[in-house]
Design a protein around this motif. Structure first.
Motif, PDB file in Angstrom:
ATOM      1  N   THR A  66      42.537  73.667  26.675  1.00  0.00           N
ATOM      2  CA  THR A  66      43.639  73.175  27.498  1.00  0.00           C
ATOM      3  C   THR A  66      44.366  72.044  26.785  1.00  0.00           C
ATOM      4  O   THR A  66      45.603  72.022  26.710  1.00  0.00           O
ATOM      5  CB  THR A  66      43.116  72.693  28.859  1.00  0.00           C
ATOM      6  OG1 THR A  66      42.359  73.741  29.468  1.00  0.00           O
ATOM      7  CG2 THR A  66      44.249  72.304  29.773  1.00  0.00           C
ATOM      8  N   THR A  67      43.612  71.119  26.242  1.00  0.00           N
ATOM      9  CA  THR A  67      44.198  69.985  25.532  1.00  0.00           C
ATOM     10  C   THR A  67      45.041  70.459  24.361  1.00  0.00           C
ATOM     11  O   THR A  67      46.162  69.975  24.141  1.00  0.00           O
ATOM     12  CB  THR A  67      43.093  69.029  25.055  1.00  0.00           C
ATOM     13  OG1 THR A  67      42.324  68.623  26.177  1.00  0.00           O
ATOM     14  CG2 THR A  67      43.659  67.818  24.365  1.00  0.00           C
ATOM     15  N   ARG A  68      44.540  71.419  23.609  1.00  0.00           N
ATOM     16  CA  ARG A  68      45.265  71.936  22.439  1.00  0.00           C
ATOM     17  C   ARG A  68      46.607  72.543  22.851  1.00  0.00           C
ATOM     18  O   ARG A  68      47.646  72.288  22.243  1.00  0.00           O
ATOM     19  CB  ARG A  68      44.399  72.974  21.721  1.00  0.00           C
ATOM     20  CG  ARG A  68      45.025  73.615  20.503  1.00  0.00           C
ATOM     21  CD  ARG A  68      44.880  72.669  19.338  1.00  0.00           C
ATOM     22  NE  ARG A  68      45.439  73.173  18.128  1.00  0.00           N
ATOM     23  CZ  ARG A  68      44.737  73.381  17.023  1.00  0.00           C
ATOM     24  NH1 ARG A  68      43.456  73.153  16.992  1.00  0.00           N
ATOM     25  NH2 ARG A  68      45.331  73.797  15.937  1.00  0.00           N
ATOM     26  N   ILE A  69      46.576  73.360  23.920  1.00  0.00           N
ATOM     27  CA  ILE A  69      47.809  74.009  24.371  1.00  0.00           C
ATOM     28  C   ILE A  69      48.781  72.975  24.929  1.00  0.00           C
ATOM     29  O   ILE A  69      49.973  72.997  24.613  1.00  0.00           O
ATOM     30  CB  ILE A  69      47.502  75.113  25.403  1.00  0.00           C
ATOM     31  CG1 ILE A  69      46.675  76.230  24.757  1.00  0.00           C
ATOM     32  CG2 ILE A  69      48.796  75.684  25.967  1.00  0.00           C
ATOM     33  CD1 ILE A  69      46.138  77.256  25.737  1.00  0.00           C
ATOM     34  N   VAL A  70      48.277  72.054  25.751  1.00  0.00           N
ATOM     35  CA  VAL A  70      49.146  71.032  26.347  1.00  0.00           C
ATOM     36  C   VAL A  70      49.796  70.184  25.260  1.00  0.00           C
ATOM     37  O   VAL A  70      51.008  69.917  25.301  1.00  0.00           O
ATOM     38  CB  VAL A  70      48.364  70.141  27.334  1.00  0.00           C
ATOM     39  CG1 VAL A  70      49.160  68.911  27.720  1.00  0.00           C
ATOM     40  CG2 VAL A  70      47.990  70.924  28.577  1.00  0.00           C
ATOM     41  N   GLU A  71      49.027  69.760  24.274  1.00  0.00           N
ATOM     42  CA  GLU A  71      49.586  68.930  23.204  1.00  0.00           C
ATOM     43  C   GLU A  71      50.624  69.692  22.389  1.00  0.00           C
ATOM     44  O   GLU A  71      51.682  69.161  22.065  1.00  0.00           O
ATOM     45  CB  GLU A  71      48.471  68.403  22.300  1.00  0.00           C
ATOM     46  CG  GLU A  71      47.648  67.326  22.959  1.00  0.00           C
ATOM     47  CD  GLU A  71      46.501  66.829  22.088  1.00  0.00           C
ATOM     48  OE1 GLU A  71      46.253  67.415  21.006  1.00  0.00           O
ATOM     49  OE2 GLU A  71      45.859  65.861  22.496  1.00  0.00           O
ATOM     50  N   THR A  72      50.339  70.944  22.068  1.00  0.00           N
ATOM     51  CA  THR A  72      51.267  71.730  21.261  1.00  0.00           C
ATOM     52  C   THR A  72      52.561  72.015  22.025  1.00  0.00           C
ATOM     53  O   THR A  72      53.659  71.813  21.504  1.00  0.00           O
ATOM     54  CB  THR A  72      50.610  73.054  20.820  1.00  0.00           C
ATOM     55  OG1 THR A  72      49.396  72.759  20.124  1.00  0.00           O
ATOM     56  CG2 THR A  72      51.526  73.843  19.903  1.00  0.00           C
ATOM     57  N   VAL A  73      52.427  72.476  23.263  1.00  0.00           N
ATOM     58  CA  VAL A  73      53.611  72.758  24.076  1.00  0.00           C
ATOM     59  C   VAL A  73      54.344  71.455  24.401  1.00  0.00           C
ATOM     60  O   VAL A  73      55.575  71.386  24.339  1.00  0.00           O
ATOM     61  CB  VAL A  73      53.224  73.513  25.366  1.00  0.00           C
ATOM     62  CG1 VAL A  73      54.407  73.624  26.314  1.00  0.00           C
ATOM     63  CG2 VAL A  73      52.683  74.909  25.029  1.00  0.00           C
ATOM     64  N   GLY A  74      53.598  70.408  24.729  1.00  0.00           N
ATOM     65  CA  GLY A  74      54.207  69.128  25.069  1.00  0.00           C
ATOM     66  C   GLY A  74      55.039  68.544  23.950  1.00  0.00           C
ATOM     67  O   GLY A  74      56.113  67.983  24.188  1.00  0.00           O
ATOM     68  N   ARG A  75      54.572  68.684  22.706  1.00  0.00           N
ATOM     69  CA  ARG A  75      55.361  68.194  21.563  1.00  0.00           C
ATOM     70  C   ARG A  75      56.694  68.937  21.471  1.00  0.00           C
ATOM     71  O   ARG A  75      57.727  68.341  21.173  1.00  0.00           O
ATOM     72  CB  ARG A  75      54.580  68.369  20.256  1.00  0.00           C
ATOM     73  CG  ARG A  75      53.561  67.283  20.003  1.00  0.00           C
ATOM     74  CD  ARG A  75      53.041  67.317  18.577  1.00  0.00           C
ATOM     75  NE  ARG A  75      52.292  68.517  18.252  1.00  0.00           N
ATOM     76  CZ  ARG A  75      50.997  68.681  18.474  1.00  0.00           C
ATOM     77  NH1 ARG A  75      50.293  67.716  19.038  1.00  0.00           N
ATOM     78  NH2 ARG A  75      50.388  69.791  18.141  1.00  0.00           N
ATOM     79  N   GLN A  76      56.661  70.229  21.750  1.00  0.00           N
ATOM     80  CA  GLN A  76      57.889  71.019  21.699  1.00  0.00           C
ATOM     81  C   GLN A  76      58.839  70.624  22.827  1.00  0.00           C
ATOM     82  O   GLN A  76      60.043  70.515  22.621  1.00  0.00           O
ATOM     83  CB  GLN A  76      57.572  72.517  21.764  1.00  0.00           C
ATOM     84  CG  GLN A  76      56.692  73.021  20.639  1.00  0.00           C
ATOM     85  CD  GLN A  76      57.259  72.727  19.276  1.00  0.00           C
ATOM     86  OE1 GLN A  76      58.446  72.892  19.031  1.00  0.00           O
ATOM     87  NE2 GLN A  76      56.423  72.261  18.367  1.00  0.00           N
ATOM     88  N   VAL A  77      58.301  70.412  24.019  1.00  0.00           N
ATOM     89  CA  VAL A  77      59.118  69.987  25.164  1.00  0.00           C
ATOM     90  C   VAL A  77      59.779  68.650  24.853  1.00  0.00           C
ATOM     91  O   VAL A  77      60.979  68.461  25.076  1.00  0.00           O
ATOM     92  CB  VAL A  77      58.264  69.915  26.446  1.00  0.00           C
ATOM     93  CG1 VAL A  77      58.978  69.167  27.562  1.00  0.00           C
ATOM     94  CG2 VAL A  77      57.882  71.321  26.911  1.00  0.00           C
ATOM     95  N   CYS A  78      59.033  67.727  24.314  1.00  0.00           N
ATOM     96  CA  CYS A  78      59.561  66.417  23.945  1.00  0.00           C
ATOM     97  C   CYS A  78      60.679  66.561  22.913  1.00  0.00           C
ATOM     98  O   CYS A  78      61.731  65.932  23.032  1.00  0.00           O
ATOM     99  CB  CYS A  78      58.436  65.546  23.403  1.00  0.00           C
ATOM    100  SG  CYS A  78      58.949  63.927  22.844  1.00  0.00           S
ATOM    101  N   ALA A  79      60.460  67.416  21.908  1.00  0.00           N
ATOM    102  CA  ALA A  79      61.450  67.600  20.850  1.00  0.00           C
ATOM    103  C   ALA A  79      62.735  68.250  21.357  1.00  0.00           C
ATOM    104  O   ALA A  79      63.781  68.123  20.741  1.00  0.00           O
ATOM    105  CB  ALA A  79      60.852  68.452  19.723  1.00  0.00           C
ATOM    106  N   LEU A  80      62.651  68.931  22.503  1.00  0.00           N
ATOM    107  CA  LEU A  80      63.844  69.552  23.078  1.00  0.00           C
ATOM    108  C   LEU A  80      64.768  68.533  23.725  1.00  0.00           C
ATOM    109  O   LEU A  80      65.875  68.866  24.125  1.00  0.00           O
ATOM    110  CB  LEU A  80      63.443  70.594  24.134  1.00  0.00           C
ATOM    111  CG  LEU A  80      62.904  71.910  23.600  1.00  0.00           C
ATOM    112  CD1 LEU A  80      62.322  72.740  24.737  1.00  0.00           C
ATOM    113  CD2 LEU A  80      64.002  72.680  22.887  1.00  0.00           C
ATOM    114  N   GLY A  81      64.288  67.304  23.856  1.00  0.00           N
ATOM    115  CA  GLY A  81      65.115  66.268  24.469  1.00  0.00           C
ATOM    116  C   GLY A  81      64.956  66.196  25.985  1.00  0.00           C
ATOM    117  O   GLY A  81      65.778  65.568  26.656  1.00  0.00           O
ATOM    118  N   VAL A  82      63.908  66.813  26.504  1.00  0.00           N
ATOM    119  CA  VAL A  82      63.635  66.738  27.939  1.00  0.00           C
ATOM    120  C   VAL A  82      63.340  65.284  28.280  1.00  0.00           C
ATOM    121  O   VAL A  82      62.649  64.588  27.527  1.00  0.00           O
ATOM    122  CB  VAL A  82      62.440  67.649  28.312  1.00  0.00           C
ATOM    123  CG1 VAL A  82      62.026  67.464  29.749  1.00  0.00           C
ATOM    124  CG2 VAL A  82      62.771  69.109  28.008  1.00  0.00           C
TER     125      VAL A  82
END
Length: 123
Positions: A66-82
């Motif tokens: 869960t941590t791995r997926i959250v961190e990976t997806v979360g970095r992408q969400v952050c980079a999108l400018g959300v």
């Protein structure tokens, strides 16, 4: 010797770590699609993976998978400018959508492969 549950947890961890390796998701920041595709392909190769990922997310949100997926997806969400106030919501939505949609696609593909060639959609 580890039981079936422990083996599935370890296999799930390995499959997710491989799918979300730095090389696999090395595209430009904000490429949530690429991360999703990495997981989709892993679940397509390993149809047992979708329910295992979902179970680990639901039953053990602090687990390494869960941590791995959250961190990976979360970095992408952050980079999108959300906006920072929406990171959790956006990441959570994707965290649940990606394995669910990938699991459905894998199930449909498995079902379709068992049909005779020329079988129509209604059948």
């Amino acid at each position: 010797m580890a039981g079936r549950s422990e083996l599935l947890i370890a296999a799930t961890g390995h499959a997710v770590a491989t799918a979300l390796s730095e090389e696999a998701v090395a595209g430009p920041p904000g490429r949530t699609h690429d991360v999703a595709l990495c997981l989709f392909h892993a679940i397509e190769r390993h149809p047992w993976l979708a329910p295992q990922v979902t179970a680990q997310i639901s039953h053990n949100p602090a687990a390494p998978v869960t941590t791995r997926i959250v961190e990976t997806v979360g970095r992408q969400v952050c980079a999108l400018g959300v906006s920072a106030s929406s990171w959790f919501t956006a990441t959570s939505a994707l965290l649940h959508h990606i394995p669910g949609a990938a699991g459905q696609n894998a199930a449909h593909r498995a079902r379709a492969s068992s049909l005779r060639p020329g079988t129509d959609r209604e059948a």
